[in-house]
Design a protein around this motif. Structure first.
Motif, PDB file in Angstrom:
ATOM      1  N   PHE A  30      48.656  45.458  35.605  1.00 38.00           N
ATOM      2  CA  PHE A  30      47.551  45.361  34.640  1.00 38.00           C
ATOM      3  C   PHE A  30      46.207  45.598  35.343  1.00 38.00           C
ATOM      4  N   PHE A  31      46.003  44.903  36.478  1.00 34.79           N
ATOM      5  CA  PHE A  31      44.720  45.055  37.170  1.00 34.79           C
ATOM      6  C   PHE A  31      44.609  46.427  37.847  1.00 34.79           C
ATOM      7  N   SER A  32      45.725  46.967  38.315  1.00 38.77           N
ATOM      8  CA  SER A  32      45.668  48.317  38.892  1.00 38.77           C
ATOM      9  C   SER A  32      45.195  49.309  37.836  1.00 38.77           C
ATOM     10  N   SER A  60      38.315  51.659  35.459  1.00 33.75           N
ATOM     11  CA  SER A  60      37.127  51.382  34.641  1.00 33.75           C
ATOM     12  C   SER A  60      36.332  50.172  35.138  1.00 33.75           C
ATOM     13  N   TRP A  61      36.851  49.479  36.163  1.00 35.94           N
ATOM     14  CA  TRP A  61      36.233  48.205  36.579  1.00 35.94           C
ATOM     15  C   TRP A  61      34.774  48.373  37.016  1.00 35.94           C
ATOM     16  N   ASP A  62      34.528  49.376  37.870  1.00 34.61           N
ATOM     17  CA  ASP A  62      33.148  49.581  38.346  1.00 34.61           C
ATOM     18  C   ASP A  62      32.235  50.002  37.201  1.00 34.61           C
ATOM     19  N   ALA A  93      38.935  37.102  48.351  1.00 34.67           N
ATOM     20  CA  ALA A  93      40.293  37.047  47.789  1.00 34.67           C
ATOM     21  C   ALA A  93      40.259  37.494  46.327  1.00 34.67           C
ATOM     22  N   GLY A  94      41.132  38.425  45.971  1.00 31.14           N
ATOM     23  CA  GLY A  94      41.090  38.995  44.616  1.00 31.14           C
ATOM     24  C   GLY A  94      39.830  39.834  44.494  1.00 31.14           C
ATOM     25  N   CYS A  95      39.640  40.688  45.499  1.00 36.31           N
ATOM     26  CA  CYS A  95      38.355  41.409  45.646  1.00 36.31           C
ATOM     27  C   CYS A  95      38.123  42.465  44.579  1.00 36.31           C
ATOM     28  N   GLY A  96      39.192  42.829  43.843  1.00 38.68           N
ATOM     29  CA  GLY A  96      39.027  43.879  42.838  1.00 38.68           C
ATOM     30  C   GLY A  96      38.591  45.183  43.487  1.00 38.68           C
ATOM     31  N   SER A  97      37.620  45.836  42.850  1.00 39.02           N
ATOM     32  CA  SER A  97      37.181  47.159  43.327  1.00 39.02           C
ATOM     33  C   SER A  97      36.140  47.069  44.435  1.00 39.02           C
ATOM     34  N   GLY A  98      35.938  45.857  44.964  1.00 39.33           N
ATOM     35  CA  GLY A  98      35.038  45.718  46.116  1.00 39.33           C
ATOM     36  C   GLY A  98      33.569  45.595  45.732  1.00 39.33           C
ATOM     37  N   ARG A  99      33.305  44.997  44.577  1.00 40.23           N
ATOM     38  CA  ARG A  99      31.908  44.861  44.122  1.00 40.23           C
ATOM     39  C   ARG A  99      31.062  44.081  45.121  1.00 40.23           C
ATOM     40  N   LEU A 100      31.714  43.189  45.914  1.00 44.05           N
ATOM     41  CA  LEU A 100      30.926  42.327  46.801  1.00 44.05           C
ATOM     42  C   LEU A 100      30.732  42.885  48.201  1.00 44.05           C
ATOM     43  N   LEU A 124      40.881  41.590  50.015  1.00 44.22           N
ATOM     44  CA  LEU A 124      42.306  41.451  49.711  1.00 44.22           C
ATOM     45  C   LEU A 124      42.534  41.392  48.204  1.00 44.22           C
ATOM     46  N   ASP A 125      43.510  42.146  47.741  1.00 47.32           N
ATOM     47  CA  ASP A 125      43.872  42.111  46.323  1.00 47.32           C
ATOM     48  C   ASP A 125      45.337  42.520  46.207  1.00 47.32           C
ATOM     49  N   PHE A 126      46.036  41.971  45.199  1.00 46.95           N
ATOM     50  CA  PHE A 126      47.453  42.352  45.054  1.00 46.95           C
ATOM     51  C   PHE A 126      47.645  43.606  44.211  1.00 46.95           C
ATOM     52  N   ALA A 127      46.557  44.137  43.641  1.00 53.28           N
ATOM     53  CA  ALA A 127      46.659  45.351  42.815  1.00 53.28           C
ATOM     54  C   ALA A 127      46.281  46.574  43.670  1.00 53.28           C
ATOM     55  N   PRO A 128      47.258  47.424  43.991  1.00 55.73           N
ATOM     56  CA  PRO A 128      46.951  48.562  44.871  1.00 55.73           C
ATOM     57  C   PRO A 128      45.811  49.428  44.337  1.00 55.73           C
ATOM     58  N   ILE A 140      46.324  45.002  50.848  1.00 53.52           N
ATOM     59  CA  ILE A 140      47.036  44.663  49.623  1.00 53.52           C
ATOM     60  C   ILE A 140      47.829  43.404  49.949  1.00 53.52           C
ATOM     61  N   GLY A 141      47.576  42.334  49.216  1.00 54.66           N
ATOM     62  CA  GLY A 141      48.276  41.089  49.536  1.00 54.66           C
ATOM     63  C   GLY A 141      48.112  40.087  48.417  1.00 54.66           C
ATOM     64  N   ASP A 142      48.961  39.057  48.455  1.00 47.53           N
ATOM     65  CA  ASP A 142      48.985  38.048  47.402  1.00 47.53           C
ATOM     66  C   ASP A 142      48.319  36.761  47.883  1.00 47.53           C
ATOM     67  N   ALA A 143      47.436  36.231  47.064  1.00 47.43           N
ATOM     68  CA  ALA A 143      46.715  35.005  47.424  1.00 47.43           C
ATOM     69  C   ALA A 143      47.657  33.818  47.622  1.00 47.43           C
ATOM     70  N   HIS A 144      48.875  33.904  47.084  1.00 48.57           N
ATOM     71  CA  HIS A 144      49.826  32.791  47.254  1.00 48.57           C
ATOM     72  C   HIS A 144      50.505  32.809  48.613  1.00 48.57           C
ATOM     73  N   ALA A 185      36.421  33.430  46.171  1.00 48.81           N
ATOM     74  CA  ALA A 185      37.355  33.801  45.102  1.00 48.81           C
ATOM     75  C   ALA A 185      36.509  34.006  43.845  1.00 48.81           C
ATOM     76  N   LEU A 186      36.042  35.235  43.664  1.00 48.80           N
ATOM     77  CA  LEU A 186      35.188  35.543  42.505  1.00 48.80           C
ATOM     78  C   LEU A 186      36.073  36.020  41.352  1.00 48.80           C
ATOM     79  N   ALA A 187      36.068  35.243  40.280  1.00 48.72           N
ATOM     80  CA  ALA A 187      36.822  35.607  39.062  1.00 48.72           C
ATOM     81  C   ALA A 187      38.317  35.754  39.326  1.00 48.72           C
ATOM     82  N   LEU A 188      38.841  34.913  40.228  1.00 53.43           N
ATOM     83  CA  LEU A 188      40.271  34.985  40.574  1.00 53.43           C
ATOM     84  C   LEU A 188      41.083  33.817  40.018  1.00 53.43           C
ATOM     85  N   LEU A 189      40.548  32.597  40.095  1.00 51.30           N
ATOM     86  CA  LEU A 189      41.357  31.392  39.877  1.00 51.30           C
ATOM     87  C   LEU A 189      42.218  31.403  38.605  1.00 51.30           C
TER      88      LEU A 189
HETATM   89  C1  LIG Z   1      38.925  39.480  37.188  1.00 47.23           C
HETATM   90  S1  LIG Z   1      39.317  40.446  38.573  1.00 47.23           S
HETATM   91  C2  LIG Z   1      37.953  40.092  39.662  1.00 47.23           C
HETATM   92  C3  LIG Z   1      37.799  41.127  40.735  1.00 47.23           C
HETATM   93  C4  LIG Z   1      36.613  40.916  41.675  1.00 47.23           C
HETATM   94  N1  LIG Z   1      36.671  39.648  42.355  1.00 47.23           N
HETATM   95  C5  LIG Z   1      35.332  41.067  40.887  1.00 47.23           C
HETATM   96  O1  LIG Z   1      34.719  40.021  40.557  1.00 47.23           O
HETATM   97  O2  LIG Z   1      34.958  42.203  40.598  1.00 47.23           O
HETATM   98  C6  LIG Z   1      40.642  39.501  39.308  1.00 47.23           C
HETATM   99  C7  LIG Z   1      41.211  40.183  40.515  1.00 47.23           C
HETATM  100  O3  LIG Z   1      42.133  39.294  41.148  1.00 47.23           O
HETATM  101  C8  LIG Z   1      43.269  40.029  41.536  1.00 47.23           C
HETATM  102  N2  LIG Z   1      44.402  39.082  41.629  1.00 47.23           N
HETATM  103  C9  LIG Z   1      44.966  38.362  40.629  1.00 47.23           C
HETATM  104  N3  LIG Z   1      45.962  37.610  41.099  1.00 47.23           N
HETATM  105  C10 LIG Z   1      46.028  37.831  42.428  1.00 47.23           C
HETATM  106  C11 LIG Z   1      46.851  37.343  43.476  1.00 47.23           C
HETATM  107  N4  LIG Z   1      47.833  36.471  43.229  1.00 47.23           N
HETATM  108  N5  LIG Z   1      46.628  37.770  44.733  1.00 47.23           N
HETATM  109  C12 LIG Z   1      45.643  38.679  44.989  1.00 47.23           C
HETATM  110  N6  LIG Z   1      44.835  39.205  44.043  1.00 47.23           N
HETATM  111  C13 LIG Z   1      45.023  38.773  42.779  1.00 47.23           C
HETATM  112  C14 LIG Z   1      43.433  41.089  40.473  1.00 47.23           C
HETATM  113  O4  LIG Z   1      44.200  42.187  40.887  1.00 47.23           O
HETATM  114  C15 LIG Z   1      41.985  41.457  40.185  1.00 47.23           C
HETATM  115  O5  LIG Z   1      41.543  42.507  41.001  1.00 47.23           O
END
Ligand SMILES: C[S@@+](CC[C@H](N)C(=O)[O-])C[C@H]1O[C@@H](n2cnc3c(N)ncnc32)[C@H](O)[C@@H]1O
Length: 197
Positions: free
Chosen positions: A6-8, A13-15, A45-52, A69-73, A92-96, A110-114
């Motif tokens: 889904f996030f990939s 369109s994220w940027d 963590a969960g960096c998305g498209s690298g906005r930060l 780091l993000d789990f969505a390639p 590419i990696g999982d926060a867990h 962790a911006l917008a990840l939790l």
């Molecule tokens: C709402 S987006 C926020 C992206 C970025 N932090 C931003 O603010 O632009 C959430 C991001 O967390 C990533 N994500 C969700 N679960 C994850 C996990 N278990 N491990 C790593 N990344 C994860 C998603 O792929 C997505 O890129």
């Protein structure tokens, strides 16, 4: 569809979605909450498209370093396009199950990840593990809990049940994960937690 897929798919369109007028300035102001300092080693963590990326590099300076780091390639592919700076590593990696040794970072952002994590407590324990003693986890959202929960509830796809915890619940999770103290704000326009390892 999995959340990673889904996030990939969203990555293209994220940027664009986050480059409306005033958005960069708003993010720059908001990034003050990350309390970054020169020389820090930071995990986004969960960096998305690298906005930060640019904002963090500016703050950590020449002696700092950053892992995106993000789990969505698809998100990591986008993030890589942002910089070839040798201070940044893209993974590419999982926060867990973080691919880092114990006590590796000064700060985890962790911006917008939790809300999107399947097992929030397990991921918080991982964040605690990779932080140096005295390091800080910053959980940040540019909306308050009620507004963000509403946004997710109204969305389609695998994030529609994703929710932020109430402050007291998060404080309990952070304590269980081994953080020594925390401060949490939840108000219109922001939900932020600072937790010390
Ligand atoms: C709402 S987006 C926020 C992206 C970025 N932090 C931003 O603010 O632009 C959430 C991001 O967390 C990533 N994500 C969700 N679960 C994850 C996990 N278990 N491990 C790593 N990344 C994860 C998603 O792929 C997505 O890129």
């Amino acid at each position: 569809m999995t959340k990673s897929e889904f996030f990939s798919e969203l990555s293209a369109s994220w940027d664009r979605e986050h480059s409306r007028p005033g958005e960069l300035e708003r993010l720059r102001d908001f990034a003050g909450h990350f309390r970054l300092g020169p020389g820090e080693r930071v995990l986004d963590a969960g960096c998305g498209s690298g906005r930060l990326v640019a904002l963090i590099l500016e703050e950590v300076g020449a002696g700092g370093s950053l892992v995106e780091l993000d789990f969505a390639p698809g998100m990591i592919e986008r993030a890589r396009l942002k910089t070839a700076d040798p201070r940044v590593d893209f993974q590419i990696g999982d926060a867990h199950d973080l691919p880092f040794p114990d006590s590796d970072f000064n700060k985890v952002i962790a911006l917008a990840l939790l809300p999107h994590l399947d097992d929030r407590c397990a991921a918080l324990k991982e964040f605690r593990r990779v932080l140096k003693p005295g390091g800080m986890l910053v959980i940040a959202h540019q909306l308050g809990r009620e507004a963000l929960d509403r946004l997710h509830a109204e969305s389609s796809g695998p994030v529609r049940r994703d929710r932020l915890p109430e402050k007291a619940v998060l404080a309990g999770w952070l304590a269980t994960a081994g953080f020594s103290s925390c401060e949490i704000v939840d108000e219109p326009g922001q939900y932020i937690a600072w937790a010390l390892a």
